[in-house]
Design a protein around this motif. Structure first.
Motif, PDB file in Angstrom:
ATOM      1  N   GLY A 157      82.993  89.734   9.264  1.00 39.77           N
ATOM      2  CA  GLY A 157      82.652  89.958  10.655  1.00 39.77           C
ATOM      3  C   GLY A 157      81.221  89.615  11.012  1.00 39.77           C
ATOM      4  N   ALA A 158      80.278  89.815  10.112  1.00 39.29           N
ATOM      5  CA  ALA A 158      78.878  89.534  10.417  1.00 39.29           C
ATOM      6  C   ALA A 158      78.413  88.202   9.834  1.00 39.29           C
ATOM      7  N   GLU A 159      79.298  87.487   9.122  1.00 42.96           N
ATOM      8  CA  GLU A 159      78.883  86.255   8.462  1.00 42.96           C
ATOM      9  C   GLU A 159      78.964  85.030   9.354  1.00 42.96           C
ATOM     10  N   GLY A 160      80.011  84.932  10.139  1.00 45.88           N
ATOM     11  CA  GLY A 160      80.133  83.733  10.947  1.00 45.88           C
ATOM     12  C   GLY A 160      81.375  83.734  11.799  1.00 45.88           C
ATOM     13  N   LEU A 161      81.491  82.701  12.612  1.00 44.24           N
ATOM     14  CA  LEU A 161      82.607  82.555  13.524  1.00 44.24           C
ATOM     15  C   LEU A 161      82.897  81.067  13.693  1.00 44.24           C
ATOM     16  N   MET A 162      84.179  80.701  13.617  1.00 44.63           N
ATOM     17  CA  MET A 162      84.582  79.310  13.705  1.00 44.63           C
ATOM     18  C   MET A 162      85.268  79.054  15.053  1.00 44.63           C
ATOM     19  N   PHE A 163      84.732  78.100  15.804  1.00 49.09           N
ATOM     20  CA  PHE A 163      85.319  77.657  17.062  1.00 49.09           C
ATOM     21  C   PHE A 163      85.944  76.284  16.846  1.00 49.09           C
ATOM     22  N   GLY A 206      74.608  70.114  24.865  1.00 50.72           N
ATOM     23  CA  GLY A 206      74.184  71.461  25.228  1.00 50.72           C
ATOM     24  C   GLY A 206      73.529  72.189  24.086  1.00 50.72           C
ATOM     25  N   LEU A 207      73.769  73.484  24.029  1.00 49.59           N
ATOM     26  CA  LEU A 207      73.244  74.368  22.992  1.00 49.59           C
ATOM     27  C   LEU A 207      74.390  75.139  22.370  1.00 49.59           C
ATOM     28  N   THR A 208      74.176  75.603  21.161  1.00 50.45           N
ATOM     29  CA  THR A 208      75.143  76.522  20.552  1.00 50.45           C
ATOM     30  C   THR A 208      74.645  77.946  20.764  1.00 50.45           C
ATOM     31  N   PRO A 209      75.534  78.920  20.647  1.00 52.73           N
ATOM     32  CA  PRO A 209      75.045  80.307  20.654  1.00 52.73           C
ATOM     33  C   PRO A 209      74.084  80.530  19.489  1.00 52.73           C
ATOM     34  N   GLN A 210      73.318  81.585  19.571  1.00 53.27           N
ATOM     35  CA  GLN A 210      72.322  81.872  18.542  1.00 53.27           C
ATOM     36  C   GLN A 210      72.984  81.989  17.173  1.00 53.27           C
ATOM     37  N   ALA A 211      72.455  81.253  16.209  1.00 57.29           N
ATOM     38  CA  ALA A 211      72.958  81.285  14.834  1.00 57.29           C
ATOM     39  C   ALA A 211      71.860  80.775  13.912  1.00 57.29           C
ATOM     40  N   SER A 214      80.156  62.151   8.759  1.00 57.49           N
ATOM     41  CA  SER A 214      81.386  62.897   9.037  1.00 57.49           C
ATOM     42  C   SER A 214      81.110  64.317   9.501  1.00 57.49           C
ATOM     43  N   ALA A 215      79.860  64.756   9.475  1.00 55.05           N
ATOM     44  CA  ALA A 215      79.504  66.104   9.918  1.00 55.05           C
ATOM     45  C   ALA A 215      78.027  66.136  10.290  1.00 55.05           C
ATOM     46  N   LEU A 216      77.694  67.078  11.152  1.00 55.39           N
ATOM     47  CA  LEU A 216      76.306  67.329  11.533  1.00 55.39           C
ATOM     48  C   LEU A 216      76.048  68.816  11.418  1.00 55.39           C
ATOM     49  N   ASN A 217      74.781  69.181  11.312  1.00 55.00           N
ATOM     50  CA  ASN A 217      74.446  70.602  11.276  1.00 55.00           C
ATOM     51  C   ASN A 217      73.143  70.853  12.020  1.00 55.00           C
ATOM     52  N   SER A 218      72.803  72.104  12.129  1.00 51.98           N
ATOM     53  CA  SER A 218      71.636  72.485  12.929  1.00 51.98           C
ATOM     54  C   SER A 218      70.317  71.984  12.339  1.00 51.98           C
ATOM     55  N   TRP A 219      70.291  71.660  11.073  1.00 52.27           N
ATOM     56  CA  TRP A 219      69.056  71.155  10.458  1.00 52.27           C
ATOM     57  C   TRP A 219      68.894  69.657  10.640  1.00 52.27           C
ATOM     58  N   THR A 220      69.989  68.915  10.803  1.00 53.85           N
ATOM     59  CA  THR A 220      69.903  67.458  10.857  1.00 53.85           C
ATOM     60  C   THR A 220      70.057  66.887  12.262  1.00 53.85           C
ATOM     61  N   VAL A 221      70.492  67.684  13.222  1.00 56.05           N
ATOM     62  CA  VAL A 221      70.733  67.164  14.569  1.00 56.05           C
ATOM     63  C   VAL A 221      69.400  66.900  15.274  1.00 56.05           C
ATOM     64  N   THR A 226      75.414  84.793  12.530  1.00 49.38           N
ATOM     65  CA  THR A 226      75.223  84.851  13.971  1.00 49.38           C
ATOM     66  C   THR A 226      75.580  86.230  14.514  1.00 49.38           C
ATOM     67  N   PRO A 227      74.815  86.745  15.449  1.00 52.95           N
ATOM     68  CA  PRO A 227      75.201  88.002  16.082  1.00 52.95           C
ATOM     69  C   PRO A 227      76.440  87.840  16.957  1.00 52.95           C
TER      70      PRO A 227
END
Length: 195
Positions: free
Chosen positions: A70-76, A97-102, A125-132, A171-172
């Motif tokens: 529950g406190a580790e993450g959420l997949m959309f 845009g932006l993602t929710p706080q994580a 094939s993928a991106l993340n918050s550190w490389t975008v 993420t909260p």
């Protein structure tokens, strides 16, 4: 002489076959109840908790997935663009845009079964918050396209439809009851084919 045993065997085969087919269909039809939708993005925050419904538990067991606590993450995931049209691999899209706080997030394209698409070893094939790459106001634009794009490009070399999977880690948002007020990135179709 063999008529009655044959009819019993046929009835059992239909009963077991029909039962198994209906169970598999039910597991493919939904990953459970309690989904939240923010634009085209859909998440199941209850799926990884002890309060998950039986369909969510069965879907998780069948797929062999280890979900986040529950406190580790959420997949959309998103299967449509902002106009409600299915995401097509022959078209190009901008995720803006932006993602929710994580603390960390990932974005990748997946097929209808949720398996990540692998466009090739030399393609992103993928991106993340550190490389975008971000603009001055911290917004980002990810170009999801089968054709090479400048800046943030997520390659999609596939036929048919696909989905985008955005995973928020640490993420909260995962434990928040205010999920409906979150702003998620917008998915806009920019063209199809070579256009």
């Amino acid at each position: 002489m063999f008529r009655i045993p044959f009819l019993v065997a046929l009835a059992l085969a239909i009963a077991f076959g029909g039962g198994i087919a209906s169970a598999v269909w039910a597991l493919k039809a939904t990953v459970g109840f309690g989904s939240i939708a923010i634009g085209p993005w859909v998440a199941f925050p209850e799926a990884q908790t002890i309060n998950a419904d039986p369909y969510a538990k069965a879907h998780r067991a069948r797929a062999g997935e280890l979900l986040y606590g529950g406190a580790e993450g959420l997949m959309f995931s998103a299967q449509t663009d902002d106009k409600g049209q299915k995401l097509q691999a022959t078209c190009s899209y901008d995720v803006t845009g932006l993602t929710p706080q994580a603390r960390f997030w990932t974005l990748y394209a997946a097929n209808a079964d949720g398996l990540p698409l692998r466009p090739g070893s030399d393609l992103p094939s993928a991106l993340n918050s550190w490389t975008v790459l971000r603009s001055g106001n911290s917004n980002f634009t990810v170009h999801v396209s089968p054709n090479a794009q400048p800046d943030n490009w997520l390659a999609v070399r596939h036929a048919g439809t696909f989905r985008l999977v955005l995973t928020l880690l640490d993420t909260p948002t995962a434990g928040s009851s205010g999920l409906i007020d979150l702003a998620m990135p917008v998915i806009t179709k920019t063209g199809c084919g070579d256009a």
